[in-house]
Design an enzyme around this catalytic site. Structure first.
Site, short mmCIF file in Angstrom:
data_model
loop_
_atom_site.label_atom_id
_atom_site.label_comp_id
_atom_site.label_asym_id
_atom_site.label_seq_id
_atom_site.Cartn_x
_atom_site.Cartn_y
_atom_site.Cartn_z
NE ARG A 65 -3.73 -1.90 2.82
CZ ARG A 65 -4.89 -1.94 2.17
NH1 ARG A 65 -5.17 -0.98 1.31
NH2 ARG A 65 -5.73 -2.93 2.36
NE ARG A 113 -6.57 -0.01 -2.94
CZ ARG A 113 -6.80 -1.29 -2.78
NH1 ARG A 113 -7.98 -1.80 -3.08
NH2 ARG A 113 -5.86 -2.08 -2.32
CG HIS A 133 -17.91 8.22 5.64
ND1 HIS A 133 -17.37 7.04 5.20
CD2 HIS A 133 -18.81 7.91 6.58
CE1 HIS A 133 -17.96 6.04 5.85
NE2 HIS A 133 -18.83 6.54 6.70
CB VAL A 191 -10.73 3.94 8.40
CG1 VAL A 191 -11.84 4.09 7.38
CG2 VAL A 191 -9.56 3.20 7.77
CG ASP A 192 -14.42 6.53 7.22
OD1 ASP A 192 -14.93 5.41 7.01
OD2 ASP A 192 -13.95 7.25 6.31
C1 GRF Z 1 -19.60 8.72 -2.39
O1 GRF Z 1 -20.92 8.41 -2.04
C2 GRF Z 1 -18.72 8.87 -1.19
O2 GRF Z 1 -19.42 9.24 -0.03
C3 GRF Z 1 -18.14 7.49 -0.99
O3 GRF Z 1 -17.98 6.99 -2.30
C4 GRF Z 1 -18.96 7.56 -3.14
C5 GRF Z 1 -18.29 8.04 -4.39
O4 GRF Z 1 -19.25 8.40 -5.30
N1 GRF Z 1 -16.88 7.57 -0.32
P1 GRF Z 1 -18.76 9.14 -6.66
O5 GRF Z 1 -17.71 8.24 -7.29
O6 GRF Z 1 -18.19 10.47 -6.25
O7 GRF Z 1 -20.01 9.27 -7.48
#
Ligand code: GRF
Length: 187
Positions: A64, A90, A108, A143-144
């Site tokens: 990674r 990723r 997110h 993460v998040d």
């Molecule tokens: C979004 O809904 C985001 O929240 C999540 O992945 C999705 C990506 O959607 N992390 P897009 O490729 O921007 O349409």
């Protein structure tokens, strides 16, 4: 601000940022799109908007950290100041975080800290909550879990499916991501 966008899929959030720039809602420039899936539709969107797109296929890197080294190098080559992860699927390593400390923004599809991880919308639906939404936050190693910059809430309706809820959330994502970048770029 000079933006670098990381995306893995459809790219509707990429599109929303590009449109906000075009309509002068966001004073920034997308210097480069980096994507990791060769057939991701986001690459087509970049082509349509004349934005440079670089494929860094994660399957070409055993570690990674090696992928993140290539990403950081590419972003630096394009003089990127703020990195935006718009559907980047990723896990980010310390390599990228060290290269852009407090300069990586992610979107997110839940009201963090609820429903972290890659199945946030399914989890919200299954949990029985009546309100969910989306969060723009700074990326940290966990993460998040980085500093929250902006959120927007949406109702979950009784007849909602994953699809109907996802599109309601995405409509809000497309508003708060450009807005959060506009505010954050002033830091
Ligand atoms: C979004 O809904 C985001 O929240 C999540 O992945 C999705 C990506 O959607 N992390 P897009 O490729 O921007 O349409």
């Amino acid at each position: 601000a000079k933006l670098g966008i990381l995306a893995s899929g459809d790219g509707s959030n990429f599109e929303a940022v590009a449109q906000a720039i075009q309509t002068r809602q966001l004073n920034a420039k997308i210097e480069v799109l980096i994507y990791n899936n060769p057939d991701a539709y986001v690459a087509k969107r970049a082509e349509n908007s004349n934005i440079p797109a670089v494929l860094l296929n994660h399957r070409d890197y055993t570690q990674r950290e090696d992928l993140d080294t290539a990403i950081a190098k590419t972003l630096q080559q394009y003089n990127v100041e703020i990195v935006v992860m718009a559907g980047w699927m990723r896990i980010v390593t310390q390599v990228l975080i060290d290269a852009f400390p407090d300069k990586i923004i992610n979107i997110h599809p839940s009201l963090l800290p609820s429903f972290k991880g890659s199945r946030a919308i399914e989890q919200a639906l299954a949990s029985g909550v009546k309100i969910t939404g989306c969060t723009v936050h700074l990326v940290s190693l966990e993460v998040d879990s980085g500093k929250i910059l902006m959120q927007s809430a949406v109702p979950i309706l009784p007849e909602d499916t994953l699809k109907t809820l996802h599109s309601r959330i995405q409509a809000e994502e497309h508003k708060i991501l450009p807005a959060a970048i506009a505010i954050y770029r002033l830091h």
